[in-house]
Design a protein around this motif. Structure first.
Motif, short mmCIF file in Angstrom:
data_model
loop_
_atom_site.label_atom_id
_atom_site.label_comp_id
_atom_site.label_asym_id
_atom_site.label_seq_id
_atom_site.Cartn_x
_atom_site.Cartn_y
_atom_site.Cartn_z
N GLU A 1 11.54 2.20 -5.69
CA GLU A 1 12.14 1.10 -4.94
C GLU A 1 12.14 -0.15 -5.83
N TYR A 2 13.10 -1.03 -5.56
CA TYR A 2 13.21 -2.26 -6.35
C TYR A 2 12.91 -3.47 -5.47
N LEU A 3 12.30 -4.47 -6.12
CA LEU A 3 12.19 -5.79 -5.53
C LEU A 3 12.81 -6.74 -6.55
N LEU B 1 5.86 1.43 -22.09
CA LEU B 1 5.20 1.56 -20.79
C LEU B 1 5.26 3.00 -20.28
N TRP B 2 6.38 3.65 -20.51
CA TRP B 2 6.56 5.04 -20.07
C TRP B 2 5.50 5.96 -20.68
N GLN B 3 5.03 5.62 -21.89
CA GLN B 3 4.03 6.45 -22.57
C GLN B 3 2.60 6.10 -22.17
N LEU B 4 2.42 5.13 -21.29
CA LEU B 4 1.08 4.66 -20.93
C LEU B 4 0.38 5.68 -20.04
N PRO B 5 -0.75 6.25 -20.47
CA PRO B 5 -1.43 7.27 -19.65
C PRO B 5 -1.84 6.76 -18.28
N GLU B 6 -2.20 5.48 -18.19
CA GLU B 6 -2.63 4.94 -16.90
C GLU B 6 -1.53 5.01 -15.85
N LEU B 7 -0.28 4.86 -16.27
CA LEU B 7 0.83 4.94 -15.32
C LEU B 7 0.98 6.36 -14.79
N VAL B 8 0.88 7.33 -15.68
CA VAL B 8 0.98 8.73 -15.27
C VAL B 8 -0.13 9.07 -14.28
N LEU B 9 -1.34 8.64 -14.58
CA LEU B 9 -2.48 8.94 -13.71
C LEU B 9 -2.35 8.27 -12.36
N ALA B 10 -1.87 7.04 -12.35
CA ALA B 10 -1.73 6.32 -11.08
C ALA B 10 -0.74 7.03 -10.16
N LEU B 11 0.35 7.50 -10.73
CA LEU B 11 1.36 8.18 -9.91
C LEU B 11 0.86 9.53 -9.41
N LYS B 12 0.08 10.20 -10.22
CA LYS B 12 -0.46 11.49 -9.80
C LYS B 12 -1.53 11.32 -8.71
N ALA B 13 -2.33 10.26 -8.86
CA ALA B 13 -3.45 10.08 -7.94
C ALA B 13 -3.04 9.44 -6.62
N GLY B 14 -2.05 8.55 -6.67
CA GLY B 14 -1.74 7.76 -5.48
C GLY B 14 -0.46 8.12 -4.77
N GLY B 15 0.22 9.19 -5.20
CA GLY B 15 1.49 9.53 -4.57
C GLY B 15 2.66 9.07 -5.41
N ASN B 16 3.74 9.78 -5.32
CA ASN B 16 4.89 9.54 -6.21
C ASN B 16 5.84 8.48 -5.66
N ARG B 17 5.36 7.27 -5.54
CA ARG B 17 6.23 6.16 -5.12
C ARG B 17 5.88 4.94 -5.97
N ALA B 18 6.91 4.33 -6.57
CA ALA B 18 6.69 3.18 -7.43
C ALA B 18 7.61 2.04 -7.02
N LEU B 19 7.11 0.83 -7.16
CA LEU B 19 7.89 -0.38 -6.92
C LEU B 19 8.13 -1.06 -8.26
N ILE B 20 9.40 -1.33 -8.58
CA ILE B 20 9.74 -2.07 -9.79
C ILE B 20 10.18 -3.46 -9.39
N GLN C 1 0.80 -1.21 0.00
CA GLN C 1 0.00 0.00 0.00
C GLN C 1 0.84 1.27 0.00
N ARG C 2 2.14 1.14 0.23
CA ARG C 2 3.00 2.32 0.20
C ARG C 2 3.23 2.84 -1.21
N PHE C 3 2.85 2.05 -2.20
CA PHE C 3 3.18 2.40 -3.59
C PHE C 3 1.93 2.77 -4.38
N ALA C 4 2.10 3.77 -5.25
CA ALA C 4 1.02 4.13 -6.16
C ALA C 4 1.00 3.21 -7.37
N ALA C 5 2.16 2.66 -7.71
CA ALA C 5 2.26 1.79 -8.88
C ALA C 5 3.26 0.67 -8.59
N VAL C 6 2.88 -0.54 -8.99
CA VAL C 6 3.78 -1.69 -8.95
C VAL C 6 4.04 -2.10 -10.39
#
Length: 249
Positions: free
Chosen positions: A154-156, A113-132, A52-57
């Motif tokens: 962050e990486y896993l 993937l970088w051009q995917l609008p859903e990724l941009v929206l997820a990061l804007k809506a859920g906070g700027n933290r992503a897990l790769i 839950q700490r991440f806006a995008a996985v």
């Protein structure tokens, strides 16, 4: 109708399944994996709430998808962050595990993937933290772009990609014995391993059609001397089959 006889260099299980798909279409696939997937020994899996700490996985490969499902055990019924996959094949692994991941429909790479609008929206809506979720040292380009935009990454890392141990003449013998007329690679690292392990047989391979998943890998193939790289615009079996249909052996 002409049939392809292809050297398959994907990891063992992927090559096995691809050979079955090719056989259904009348083509032949000879598996000689150029990547060995070695799961890393990790500690106890984190509690489900850790995600839950991440806006995008972001899951960057099929091995990463398989291992993340078994190690993280995400509950599809829980409130999870938005999941993303680099391509359709990786997204399908997640879907079978109960996770619906967004993915680019045009291309199976970080750039798409970088051009995917859903990724941009997820990061804007859920906070700027992503897990790769990845193997050791993978997909730095995507992480760099995210960090440039102020995203905390962050990486896993769940596995490493090993180099298989083949006799020095294994590639040359396979090409000659099975009369292969094309080659399939699924990543830049797999291509680099093939180039290294082929040795003196590389000029023979370089003259064959080389089916690759993206423009980036096609450019790498050309830099290594391949005279006929074919961009399949994806790493899925369906993308390869479509590319085969556009060419004759």
């Amino acid at each position: 109708m002409s049939r392809w006889r292809l050297l398959l260099t994907r990891p063992a299980e992927e090559s096995r399944l691809l050979a079955q798909t090719l056989a259904a279409g009348g083509h032949y696939g000879s598996a000689l994996p150029m990547l060995v997937i070695e799961p890393l020994v990790l500690g106890k899996a984190p509690a489900p709430g850790w995600l839950q700490r991440f806006a995008a996985v972001i899951v960057v490969s099929k091995p990463a998808a398989h291992l993340s499902l078994s190690w993280l055990s995400p509950d599809p019924a829980a409130a999870l962050p938005r999941w993303f996959a680099v391509g359709a094949a990786t997204a399908e692994v997640l879907r079978l595990g109960g996770i619906n991941a967004s993915f680019p429909t045009q291309g199976d790479d970080s750039e798409a993937l970088w051009q995917l609008p859903e990724l941009v929206l997820a990061l804007k809506a859920g906070g700027n933290r992503a897990l790769i979720i990845r193997g050791e040292g993978g997909r730095e380009w995507l992480a760099e772009r995210l960090i440039e935009q102020g995203v905390e990454v962050e990486y896993l890392e769940l596995y490493r990609r090993g180099v298989p141990d083949y006799p020095a003449n294994a590639v040359a013998e396979r090409l000659q014995a099975e009369r292969l007329n094309g080659v399939v690679v699924s990543s830049g690292q797999g291509l680099e391993h093939l180039h290294r392990l082929a040795g003196a047989a590389w000029p023979v391979l370089a003259a064959l059609p080389l089916f690759v998943p993206s423009a980036r890998v096609a450019s790498l193939a050309q830099a290594l001397g391949s005279r006929c790289p074919v961009n399949c615009h994806g790493a899925s079996n369906a993308a390869l089959i479509a590319a085969l249909a556009t060419r004759s052996p």
